[in-house]
Design a protein around this motif. Structure first.
Motif, PDB file in Angstrom:
ATOM      1  N   LEU A  13      -3.347   6.331   8.613  1.00  0.00           N
ATOM      2  CA  LEU A  13      -3.477   6.249   7.158  1.00  0.00           C
ATOM      3  C   LEU A  13      -3.105   7.574   6.509  1.00  0.00           C
ATOM      4  CD1 LEU A  13      -6.960   4.524   6.792  1.00  0.00           C
ATOM      5  CD2 LEU A  13      -4.743   3.489   6.360  1.00  0.00           C
ATOM      6  N   THR A  14      -2.411   7.481   5.393  1.00  0.00           N
ATOM      7  CA  THR A  14      -2.200   8.615   4.498  1.00  0.00           C
ATOM      8  C   THR A  14      -2.941   8.247   3.222  1.00  0.00           C
ATOM      9  OG1 THR A  14      -0.020   9.002   5.434  1.00  0.00           O
ATOM     10  CG2 THR A  14      -0.467   9.992   3.280  1.00  0.00           C
ATOM     11  N   TYR A  15      -3.697   9.191   2.657  1.00  0.00           N
ATOM     12  CA  TYR A  15      -4.513   8.863   1.485  1.00  0.00           C
ATOM     13  C   TYR A  15      -4.695  10.084   0.600  1.00  0.00           C
ATOM     14  CZ  TYR A  15      -8.327  11.195   3.920  1.00  0.00           C
ATOM     15  OH  TYR A  15      -9.101  12.121   4.559  1.00  0.00           O
ATOM     16  N   ASP A  16      -5.151   9.822  -0.621  1.00  0.00           N
ATOM     17  CA  ASP A  16      -5.438  10.873  -1.592  1.00  0.00           C
ATOM     18  C   ASP A  16      -6.954  11.000  -1.698  1.00  0.00           C
ATOM     19  OD1 ASP A  16      -5.755  12.563  -3.752  1.00  0.00           O
ATOM     20  OD2 ASP A  16      -4.458  11.417  -5.096  1.00  0.00           O
ATOM     21  N   LEU A  42     -12.219   4.784   4.876  1.00  0.00           N
ATOM     22  CA  LEU A  42     -10.982   4.728   5.644  1.00  0.00           C
ATOM     23  C   LEU A  42     -11.120   3.803   6.845  1.00  0.00           C
ATOM     24  CD1 LEU A  42      -9.915   8.472   5.493  1.00  0.00           C
ATOM     25  CD2 LEU A  42      -9.145   6.572   4.040  1.00  0.00           C
ATOM     26  N   ASN A  43     -12.270   3.825   7.502  1.00  0.00           N
ATOM     27  CA  ASN A  43     -12.506   2.900   8.616  1.00  0.00           C
ATOM     28  C   ASN A  43     -12.471   1.455   8.140  1.00  0.00           C
ATOM     29  OD1 ASN A  43     -12.769   4.881  10.597  1.00  0.00           O
ATOM     30  ND2 ASN A  43     -14.964   5.075  10.296  1.00  0.00           N
ATOM     31  N   HIS A  44     -13.084   1.198   6.992  1.00  0.00           N
ATOM     32  CA  HIS A  44     -13.091  -0.157   6.421  1.00  0.00           C
ATOM     33  C   HIS A  44     -11.667  -0.600   6.070  1.00  0.00           C
ATOM     34  CE1 HIS A  44     -14.302  -3.607   4.046  1.00  0.00           C
ATOM     35  NE2 HIS A  44     -13.707  -3.094   2.987  1.00  0.00           N
ATOM     36  N   ILE A  45     -10.911   0.283   5.459  1.00  0.00           N
ATOM     37  CA  ILE A  45      -9.533  -0.038   5.087  1.00  0.00           C
ATOM     38  C   ILE A  45      -8.704  -0.305   6.341  1.00  0.00           C
ATOM     39  CG2 ILE A  45      -7.420   0.922   4.079  1.00  0.00           C
ATOM     40  CD1 ILE A  45      -9.349   2.393   2.061  1.00  0.00           C
ATOM     41  N   ALA A  46      -8.833   0.558   7.349  1.00  0.00           N
ATOM     42  CA  ALA A  46      -8.074   0.378   8.591  1.00  0.00           C
ATOM     43  C   ALA A  46      -8.453  -0.937   9.269  1.00  0.00           C
ATOM     44  CB  ALA A  46      -8.320   1.558   9.527  1.00  0.00           C
ATOM     45  N   TYR A  47      -9.742  -1.239   9.331  1.00  0.00           N
ATOM     46  CA  TYR A  47     -10.197  -2.490   9.944  1.00  0.00           C
ATOM     47  C   TYR A  47      -9.640  -3.693   9.177  1.00  0.00           C
ATOM     48  CZ  TYR A  47     -13.301  -5.877  12.131  1.00  0.00           C
ATOM     49  OH  TYR A  47     -13.799  -6.951  12.820  1.00  0.00           O
ATOM     50  N   GLY A  71      -2.742   6.202  -3.230  1.00  0.00           N
ATOM     51  CA  GLY A  71      -1.933   7.063  -2.387  1.00  0.00           C
ATOM     52  C   GLY A  71      -2.029   6.666  -0.928  1.00  0.00           C
ATOM     53  N   ILE A  72      -2.498   5.443  -0.676  1.00  0.00           N
ATOM     54  CA  ILE A  72      -2.701   4.996   0.702  1.00  0.00           C
ATOM     55  C   ILE A  72      -1.452   4.282   1.212  1.00  0.00           C
ATOM     56  CG2 ILE A  72      -4.009   3.450   2.209  1.00  0.00           C
ATOM     57  CD1 ILE A  72      -6.449   4.012   0.437  1.00  0.00           C
ATOM     58  N   THR A  73      -0.961   4.793   2.308  1.00  0.00           N
ATOM     59  CA  THR A  73       0.091   4.125   3.065  1.00  0.00           C
ATOM     60  C   THR A  73      -0.393   4.062   4.506  1.00  0.00           C
ATOM     61  OG1 THR A  73       1.254   6.195   3.523  1.00  0.00           O
ATOM     62  CG2 THR A  73       1.944   4.968   1.554  1.00  0.00           C
ATOM     63  N   TRP A  74       0.203   3.197   5.297  1.00  0.00           N
ATOM     64  CA  TRP A  74      -0.248   3.073   6.673  1.00  0.00           C
ATOM     65  C   TRP A  74       0.861   2.590   7.598  1.00  0.00           C
ATOM     66  CZ3 TRP A  74      -1.480  -0.427   2.896  1.00  0.00           C
ATOM     67  CH2 TRP A  74      -1.104  -1.752   3.116  1.00  0.00           C
ATOM     68  N   ASP A  75       0.648   2.924   8.850  1.00  0.00           N
ATOM     69  CA  ASP A  75       1.447   2.379   9.948  1.00  0.00           C
ATOM     70  C   ASP A  75       0.454   1.765  10.924  1.00  0.00           C
ATOM     71  OD1 ASP A  75       4.137   3.161   9.244  1.00  0.00           O
ATOM     72  OD2 ASP A  75       3.525   5.220   9.661  1.00  0.00           O
ATOM     73  N   LEU A  76       0.736   0.549  11.329  1.00  0.00           N
ATOM     74  CA  LEU A  76      -0.120  -0.162  12.275  1.00  0.00           C
ATOM     75  C   LEU A  76       0.633  -0.288  13.590  1.00  0.00           C
ATOM     76  CD1 LEU A  76      -2.542  -1.931  13.104  1.00  0.00           C
ATOM     77  CD2 LEU A  76      -1.366  -3.860  12.022  1.00  0.00           C
TER      78      LEU A  76
END
Length: 83
Positions: A13-16, A42-47, A71-76
């Motif tokens: 995760l990338t976040y602000d 962040l754990n909740h968002i990732a889950y 500002g949240i982007t992610w790679d799974l």
């Protein structure tokens, strides 16, 4: 016959951090979950991403709205068994 297989997901995760204000935290606690740290969010968002609740195409998660506005982007990455 039964077999247990462990599948591991890695979410980058990338976040602000500035978006997680005291006001937001209090409002989120009042309406959703009693998270007290940014890491819990962040754990909740990732889950939620791993579960498929959030997709790149929709970019929406209840309680946050559009994650890109945070500002949240992610790679799974799904790691295959044995990796």
């Amino acid at each position: 016959m039964q077999k247990t297989i462990h599948i591991t997901h890695q979410v980058v995760l990338t976040y602000d951090k500035a978006k997680f204000t005291k006001e937001f935290m209090a409002n989120f606690q009042a309406h959703f979950y009693p998270f007290t740290t940014v890491d819990q969010h962040l754990n909740h968002i990732a889950y939620s991403i791993v579960r498929g609740t959030v997709a790149h195409s929709s970019d929406f998660l209840e309680g946050y709205g559009k994650l890109s506005s945070w500002g949240i982007t992610w790679d799974l990455v799904t790691l295959e068994p044995g990796e």
